[in-house]
Motif scaffolding. Structure first.
Motif, PDB file in Angstrom:
ATOM      1  N   MET A  29       0.842  -1.193   0.000  1.00 35.68           N
ATOM      2  CA  MET A  29       0.000   0.000   0.000  1.00 35.68           C
ATOM      3  C   MET A  29       0.878   1.245   0.000  1.00 35.68           C
ATOM      4  O   MET A  29       1.875   1.339   0.706  1.00 35.68           O
ATOM      5  CB  MET A  29      -0.891  -0.033   1.247  1.00 35.68           C
ATOM      6  CG  MET A  29      -2.053   0.922   1.161  1.00 35.68           C
ATOM      7  SD  MET A  29      -2.918   1.067   2.763  1.00 35.68           S
ATOM      8  CE  MET A  29      -1.888   2.201   3.631  1.00 35.68           C
ATOM      9  N   ILE A  30       0.473   2.209  -0.802  1.00 35.88           N
ATOM     10  CA  ILE A  30       1.223   3.472  -0.830  1.00 35.88           C
ATOM     11  C   ILE A  30       0.776   4.328   0.349  1.00 35.88           C
ATOM     12  O   ILE A  30      -0.425   4.507   0.579  1.00 35.88           O
ATOM     13  CB  ILE A  30       0.946   4.220  -2.147  1.00 35.88           C
ATOM     14  CG1 ILE A  30       1.354   3.328  -3.324  1.00 35.88           C
ATOM     15  CG2 ILE A  30       1.702   5.548  -2.176  1.00 35.88           C
ATOM     16  CD1 ILE A  30       0.877   3.847  -4.648  1.00 35.88           C
ATOM     17  N   PRO A  31       1.740   4.819   1.140  1.00 29.50           N
ATOM     18  CA  PRO A  31       1.359   5.661   2.273  1.00 29.50           C
ATOM     19  C   PRO A  31       0.653   6.931   1.776  1.00 29.50           C
ATOM     20  O   PRO A  31       0.830   7.333   0.636  1.00 29.50           O
ATOM     21  CB  PRO A  31       2.693   5.998   2.945  1.00 29.50           C
ATOM     22  CG  PRO A  31       3.745   5.297   2.198  1.00 29.50           C
ATOM     23  CD  PRO A  31       3.175   4.676   0.984  1.00 29.50           C
ATOM     24  N   SER A  32      -0.108   7.533   2.663  1.00 25.40           N
ATOM     25  CA  SER A  32      -0.888   8.703   2.274  1.00 25.40           C
ATOM     26  C   SER A  32       0.029   9.844   1.851  1.00 25.40           C
ATOM     27  O   SER A  32       1.210   9.898   2.183  1.00 25.40           O
ATOM     28  CB  SER A  32      -1.749   9.165   3.444  1.00 25.40           C
ATOM     29  OG  SER A  32      -0.952   9.929   4.324  1.00 25.40           O
ATOM     30  N   LEU A  33      -0.529  10.736   1.088  1.00 29.15           N
ATOM     31  CA  LEU A  33       0.233  11.868   0.568  1.00 29.15           C
ATOM     32  C   LEU A  33       0.866  12.667   1.699  1.00 29.15           C
ATOM     33  O   LEU A  33       2.031  13.064   1.636  1.00 29.15           O
ATOM     34  CB  LEU A  33      -0.698  12.755  -0.262  1.00 29.15           C
ATOM     35  CG  LEU A  33      -0.017  13.881  -1.024  1.00 29.15           C
ATOM     36  CD1 LEU A  33       0.954  13.334  -2.036  1.00 29.15           C
ATOM     37  CD2 LEU A  33      -1.054  14.756  -1.710  1.00 29.15           C
ATOM     38  N   ASN A  34       0.086  12.855   2.776  1.00 27.94           N
ATOM     39  CA  ASN A  34       0.595  13.617   3.918  1.00 27.94           C
ATOM     40  C   ASN A  34       1.859  12.985   4.474  1.00 27.94           C
ATOM     41  O   ASN A  34       2.847  13.658   4.743  1.00 27.94           O
ATOM     42  CB  ASN A  34      -0.461  13.665   5.022  1.00 27.94           C
ATOM     43  CG  ASN A  34      -1.431  14.803   4.797  1.00 27.94           C
ATOM     44  OD1 ASN A  34      -1.127  15.722   4.026  1.00 27.94           O
ATOM     45  ND2 ASN A  34      -2.567  14.737   5.433  1.00 27.94           N
ATOM     46  N   LEU A  35       1.790  11.670   4.637  1.00 25.60           N
ATOM     47  CA  LEU A  35       2.923  10.961   5.223  1.00 25.60           C
ATOM     48  C   LEU A  35       4.144  11.092   4.327  1.00 25.60           C
ATOM     49  O   LEU A  35       5.249  11.400   4.784  1.00 25.60           O
ATOM     50  CB  LEU A  35       2.548   9.490   5.420  1.00 25.60           C
ATOM     51  CG  LEU A  35       3.628   8.646   6.106  1.00 25.60           C
ATOM     52  CD1 LEU A  35       3.878   9.183   7.503  1.00 25.60           C
ATOM     53  CD2 LEU A  35       3.212   7.192   6.144  1.00 25.60           C
ATOM     54  N   ARG A  36       3.918  10.902   3.017  1.00 25.10           N
ATOM     55  CA  ARG A  36       5.047  10.995   2.089  1.00 25.10           C
ATOM     56  C   ARG A  36       5.634  12.401   2.098  1.00 25.10           C
ATOM     57  O   ARG A  36       6.846  12.579   2.070  1.00 25.10           O
ATOM     58  CB  ARG A  36       4.590  10.603   0.678  1.00 25.10           C
ATOM     59  CG  ARG A  36       4.511   9.084   0.508  1.00 25.10           C
ATOM     60  CD  ARG A  36       4.080   8.719  -0.880  1.00 25.10           C
ATOM     61  NE  ARG A  36       2.693   9.064  -1.108  1.00 25.10           N
ATOM     62  CZ  ARG A  36       2.169   9.284  -2.309  1.00 25.10           C
ATOM     63  NH1 ARG A  36       2.940   9.211  -3.372  1.00 25.10           N
ATOM     64  NH2 ARG A  36       0.896   9.581  -2.444  1.00 25.10           N
ATOM     65  N   ALA A  37       4.752  13.398   2.147  1.00 23.47           N
ATOM     66  CA  ALA A  37       5.227  14.782   2.176  1.00 23.47           C
ATOM     67  C   ALA A  37       6.061  15.018   3.428  1.00 23.47           C
ATOM     68  O   ALA A  37       7.121  15.654   3.380  1.00 23.47           O
ATOM     69  CB  ALA A  37       4.052  15.746   2.128  1.00 23.47           C
ATOM     70  N   ALA A  38       5.599  14.462   4.557  1.00 25.52           N
ATOM     71  CA  ALA A  38       6.330  14.629   5.811  1.00 25.52           C
ATOM     72  C   ALA A  38       7.709  13.987   5.705  1.00 25.52           C
ATOM     73  O   ALA A  38       8.717  14.557   6.156  1.00 25.52           O
ATOM     74  CB  ALA A  38       5.533  14.028   6.961  1.00 25.52           C
ATOM     75  N   ILE A  39       7.759  12.808   5.079  1.00 19.28           N
ATOM     76  CA  ILE A  39       9.052  12.116   4.948  1.00 19.28           C
ATOM     77  C   ILE A  39      10.015  12.960   4.114  1.00 19.28           C
ATOM     78  O   ILE A  39      11.172  13.169   4.483  1.00 19.28           O
ATOM     79  CB  ILE A  39       8.844  10.726   4.306  1.00 19.28           C
ATOM     80  CG1 ILE A  39       8.099   9.834   5.307  1.00 19.28           C
ATOM     81  CG2 ILE A  39      10.182  10.097   3.921  1.00 19.28           C
ATOM     82  CD1 ILE A  39       7.665   8.507   4.713  1.00 19.28           C
ATOM     83  N   VAL A  40       9.517  13.505   3.007  1.00 16.68           N
ATOM     84  CA  VAL A  40      10.366  14.338   2.158  1.00 16.68           C
ATOM     85  C   VAL A  40      10.831  15.578   2.916  1.00 16.68           C
ATOM     86  O   VAL A  40      12.001  15.966   2.861  1.00 16.68           O
ATOM     87  CB  VAL A  40       9.626  14.736   0.856  1.00 16.68           C
ATOM     88  CG1 VAL A  40      10.453  15.727   0.053  1.00 16.68           C
ATOM     89  CG2 VAL A  40       9.314  13.502   0.029  1.00 16.68           C
TER      90      VAL A  40
END
Ligand code: ATP
Ligand code: MG
Lengths: 279, 311
Positions: free
Chosen positions: A1-12
């Motif tokens: 599953m692809i993590p939510s956009l928010n989570l990915r943005a936070a990681i970046v």
């Protein structure tokens, strides 16, 4: 599953932060060659020249300083040594007063301009001339007439906050949809009730956008104004630390200015959202 | 005879352009449902705005209940072409706004109770706290109707209230409006583009020619029984006669109508009591017969057309 956009943005975001800190750390680690010089001269030159340490503080220095400030933000050791919390409080206080007054003045005037084509045309040339004047240009005049540096800073904030709010208010008021005004007309709603129950809510999102822009400008200008008038405030703090050659403190202050500005904008964004209606 | 509403010789010009219309006369009785049909841009909304008091005629007057109108009034509720709800208010808020405008002194509980009655009447019970953005097109239009009804006006003025709706919703709402208006004996002035809608709803259908210089060409008395129902009215033997007559007007006569023998004060009334559709749709012959005053529509029923003028 692809993590939510928010989570990915936070990681970046976090990755960028770490990369930035790392680059900063490497760049200021101190690789400059140590020059040969007499001890007297070396004393004057400071650590950067004598030990190969960069003049630019590294992230660890700033972090330590920041921690020091955060642990005790409100100390007061006389006019030239106050905690960063106190300085920020001074600045926020000035902004609140100058900007608050500006909103109180600009919204009614903008309302008048928006509702009356006559006043719109009559006042337009003044607004067009006054608007592009850099608020700091008013400073000498303010200091001369008000004769108080603190009040002068507030006045400058007042002037610079005036225009976006006034212009947005008049625009929002003049652009209220005709059909809503017709609703009021067919219900025989009087002028005052119409102003408060139709025009104000209809224009509120536009007005609040202006208020938010004003807030941003006020926070930008307060730093410059306090550098000029001195005494207290975060702007003065920056200038004072520059004179002390404490770049670490300057960087801490810059971060603090950014953080406070962000919080102010967040609050105003919340308020804007509160009066915005979906169509 | 002066009716409950009497439009007397109104004209409307913008600047130096040709007038949109220059001498309109129309009389309406209390409790009557009148639909105006005409091509886009002929000036229907302009007439409606003048009747609503939102626009002023360049000359002429409109008299309602014995008084010349001066500006908008709570006695004339308007349902606008767009729903024109206040988007920052809920369904209840929108209706209550109208109610407080009518009854300044009412307490809020009284206002809410009154508004609730009209929200219930248009079938929006349970949606009181929704905002317009959360409603479907048909629901929004219903709120507009509830708002108009809640001020208990003497007259309802509607500008294509259903034109933005899908056919199914439009049908339901037409039923509701018809029921409410017959129940309460509302006087209604309504603009529409839809011939069937006009035949279903109206007692009289006013045909307006194309502008500039538009005139009311004729007033078609609806021959269908008052207790018509939506599912069956188009099976009525008179239905096609009326429909063809109006469509024929829209297709040709609205364009070619000659003002030469037309007396704007005495717009001819047309009633088509044909028990069966004419063998060919009323065409040129019918038109000439009408305008020359011979009282014929086509050759199929030469004696059955009753033509009268309003005095
Ligand atoms: N402000 C204005 N200035 C000049 N002309 C106008 C103005 N408003 C309307 N008109 C003209 O008046 C005429 C009648 O307009 P109106 O809105 O009454 O038409 P309508 O019959 O309601 O059309 P529709 O069926 O499309 O709603 C149009 O030809 C339009 O161009
Ligand atoms: Mg129209």
């Amino acid at each position: 599953m692809i993590p939510s956009l928010n989570l990915r943005a936070a990681i970046v975001s976090i990755a960028l932060f770490v990369a930035f800190i790392l680059a900063w750390h490497l760049a200021t680690r101190g690789t400059a060659t140590v020059q040969q010089m007499s001890p007297e001269y070396a004393k004057l030159m400071g650590l950067s020249a004598t030990q190969g340490k960069s003049a630019m503080p590294g992230p660890l220095d700033v972090g330590a300083k920041l921690w020091e400030h955060l642990r005790n933000p409100f100390y007061d050791n006389g006019p030239n040594d106050k905690g960063i919390g106190i300085q920020i409080a001074y600045s926020v206080g000035r902004v609140m007063i100058g900007y608050g007054l500006a909103v109180l003045v600009a919204v009614p005037i903008g309302f008048l301009i928006g509702m009356s084509p006559l006043m719109n045309r009559a006042l337009d040339p003044y607004i067009q001339i006054l608007k592009p004047i850099s608020p700091l240009a008013w400073m000498p005049l303010a200091l001369y007439t008000i004769k108080d540096s603190g009040l002068s800073a507030i006045f400058v904030i007042f002037i610079c906050s005036l225009w976006p709010t006034m212009i947005n208010t008049s625009f929002g008021v003049s652009q209220v949809r005709k059909e809503w005004l017709n609703v009021a007309k067919t219900l025989e709603v009087g002028t005052f009730r119409r102003a408060f129950t139709i025009i104000l809510p209809a224009a509120a999102p536009t007005i609040m956008t202006g208020v938010r822009v004003s807030g941003g400008i006020a926070w930008l200008v307060i730093v410059a104004a306090e550098m000029l008038v001195g005494g207290t405030g975060i702007g003065y703090f920056v200038w004072n630390e520059w004179n002390n050659l404490s770049i670490t403190n300057v960087i801490v202050a810059i971060a603090a200015i950014g953080a406070v500005g962000m919080v102010l904008d967040l609050i105003l964004a919340r308020l804007t959202k509160l009066v915005t209606f979906p169509e | 005879m002066t009716g409950f509403i009497s439009i007397e010789g109104i004209a409307r010009r913008y600047g130096t352009n040709a007038p949109i219309f220059d001498d309109l006369w129309l009389s309406m009785n209390q409790g009557e449902f009148v639909c105006v049909i005409g091509h886009s841009g002929c000036g229907k909304t302009t007439v409606l705005n003048i009747l609503a008091g939102l626009d002023e005629p360049s000359s002429g007057t409109v008299i309602v209940d014995g008084k010349a109108i001066e500006g908008p009034s709570l006695d004339r509720a308007v349902i606008f072409q767009g729903h024109s709800l206040l988007p920052w208010r809920t369904v209840m808020g929108n209706v209550a706004y109208a109610v407080t405008s009518r009854h300044r002194a009412w307490k809020s509980a009284q206002v809410t109770a009154h508004a609730q009655r009209f929200i219930d009447r248009v079938g929006l019970t349970g949606s009181e706290h929704k905002r317009p953005a959360e409603l479907s097109g048909g629901m929004k239009q219903r709120v507009g109707i509830a708002r108009a009804l809640s001020i208990e006006p003497k007259i309802m003025v509607m500008d294509e209230p259903f034109s933005a709706l899908d056919a199914l919703t439009r049908g339901t709402l037409q039923d509701e409006v018809r029921r409410i208006c017959t129940d309460t004996g509302q006087t209604v002035f309504m603009i529409t583009h839809d011939v069937d809608e006009a035949i279903y709803l109206a007692d009289k259908i006013v045909l307006m020619t194309n502008g500039p210089g538009a005139v009311l060409a004729e007033i078609v008395d609806n021959p269908l029984p008052r207790d018509r129902v939506r599912t069956g009215f188009h099976k009525h033997p008179l239905y096609y006669g009326v429909r063809n007559h109006i469509v024929d007007f829209l297709v040709t006569r609205s364009r070619t109508f000659s003002r030469d023998n037309h007396d704007p004060r005495n717009v001819p009334h047309v009633r088509l009591p044909l028990p069966f559709p004419p063998p060919h749709s009323p065409s040129k012959t019918g038109v000439d017969a009408l305008s020359s005053g011979e009282g014929r529509v086509g050759e199929a029923a030469p004696t059955e057309l009753k033509k009268e003028t309003l005095t």
